[in-house]
Design a protein around this motif. Structure first.
Motif, short mmCIF file in Angstrom:
data_model
loop_
_atom_site.label_atom_id
_atom_site.label_comp_id
_atom_site.label_asym_id
_atom_site.label_seq_id
_atom_site.Cartn_x
_atom_site.Cartn_y
_atom_site.Cartn_z
N GLY A 105 10.37 0.25 -4.97
CA GLY A 105 9.99 -1.10 -4.57
C GLY A 105 9.37 -1.92 -5.67
O GLY A 105 9.21 -3.13 -5.55
N GLU A 106 9.02 -1.27 -6.77
CA GLU A 106 8.41 -1.97 -7.90
C GLU A 106 9.48 -2.70 -8.70
O GLU A 106 10.60 -2.21 -8.88
CB GLU A 106 7.72 -0.92 -8.78
CG GLU A 106 6.89 -1.48 -9.89
CD GLU A 106 6.07 -0.39 -10.58
OE1 GLU A 106 5.62 -0.67 -11.69
OE2 GLU A 106 5.90 0.70 -10.02
N THR A 107 9.14 -3.90 -9.21
CA THR A 107 10.05 -4.62 -10.10
C THR A 107 9.90 -4.05 -11.50
O THR A 107 8.79 -3.91 -12.01
CB THR A 107 9.75 -6.13 -10.10
OG1 THR A 107 9.94 -6.62 -8.77
CG2 THR A 107 10.67 -6.87 -11.05
N GLY A 153 14.57 -5.85 -12.14
CA GLY A 153 15.13 -5.49 -10.84
C GLY A 153 14.23 -4.52 -10.11
O GLY A 153 13.38 -3.87 -10.72
N GLU A 154 14.44 -4.43 -8.82
CA GLU A 154 13.63 -3.54 -7.98
C GLU A 154 14.17 -2.11 -8.05
O GLU A 154 15.38 -1.89 -7.95
CB GLU A 154 13.67 -4.04 -6.54
CG GLU A 154 12.81 -3.22 -5.61
CD GLU A 154 12.82 -3.77 -4.19
OE1 GLU A 154 12.72 -2.95 -3.26
OE2 GLU A 154 12.93 -4.99 -4.03
N TRP A 182 14.90 1.38 -6.41
CA TRP A 182 15.13 1.85 -5.05
C TRP A 182 15.61 3.30 -5.06
O TRP A 182 16.01 3.81 -6.10
CB TRP A 182 16.10 0.93 -4.31
CG TRP A 182 17.42 0.72 -4.98
CD1 TRP A 182 17.72 -0.18 -5.98
CD2 TRP A 182 18.64 1.42 -4.73
NE1 TRP A 182 19.03 -0.07 -6.34
CE2 TRP A 182 19.63 0.90 -5.59
CE3 TRP A 182 18.99 2.44 -3.84
CZ2 TRP A 182 20.93 1.36 -5.59
CZ3 TRP A 182 20.30 2.90 -3.85
CH2 TRP A 182 21.25 2.36 -4.72
N VAL A 230 18.01 1.10 -10.39
CA VAL A 230 17.75 -0.33 -10.47
C VAL A 230 19.13 -0.97 -10.52
O VAL A 230 19.99 -0.57 -11.31
CB VAL A 230 16.94 -0.72 -11.72
CG1 VAL A 230 16.80 -2.24 -11.83
CG2 VAL A 230 15.57 -0.05 -11.71
#
Length: 95
Positions: free
Chosen positions: A84-86, A7-8, A10, A21
Motif C-alpha cells: 500500500g505504500e507509494t 507506484g503503489e 501490492w 509495483v
C-alpha cells in the motif's frame, strides 16, 4: 532506456505469492515500444531496478497491457517497504 515513476506496492496471493509495483501507463507505452528488441519468453523485459539505496536485476512481467516490477523480500526489508505504500522506482532497461 531509463524510466522513473512512483507506484503503489501490492501483494499477489497466487500460487507463488509476490509483491509488485505496477508501471504507469505512459511508461508502459515506452516499454512496449522497446520490448521487441529486448524481451524474452512471455514478453519479459530485463531491467536493473532501483528503489531507495537498493539496486537489483530483475525482469518486468507483462500483465493486462501493463508491466509489473517484482519487488524481492530483500529489497522490501532493506527499504522498510509495506503493502500500500507509494514507492519511487527507477528502471534501466538492459539492452
Amino acid at each position: 532506456m531509463e524510466l522513473e515513476f512512483a507506484g503503489e506496492m501490492w501483494f499477489w496471493r497466487g500460487p507463488a505469492p509476490w509483491h509488485f509495483v505496477t508501471v504507469p501507463v505512459a511508461e508502459c507505452r515506452e516499454l512496449a515500444a522497446t520490448a521487441p528488441a529486448v524481451s524474452y519468453g512471455w514478453g519479459m523485459i530485463p531491467v536493473t531496478a532501483h528503489i531507495g539505496a537498493t539496486t537489483w536485476a530483475t525482469s518486468l512481467f507483462p500483465k493486462d497491457g501493463r508491466y509489473l516490477v517484482p519487488v524481492r523480500t530483500s529489497v522490501r526489508k532493506a527499504e522498510g517497504l509495506e503493502v500500500g505504500e507509494t514507492v519511487d522506482v527507477r528502471l534501466s532497461v538492459d539492452v
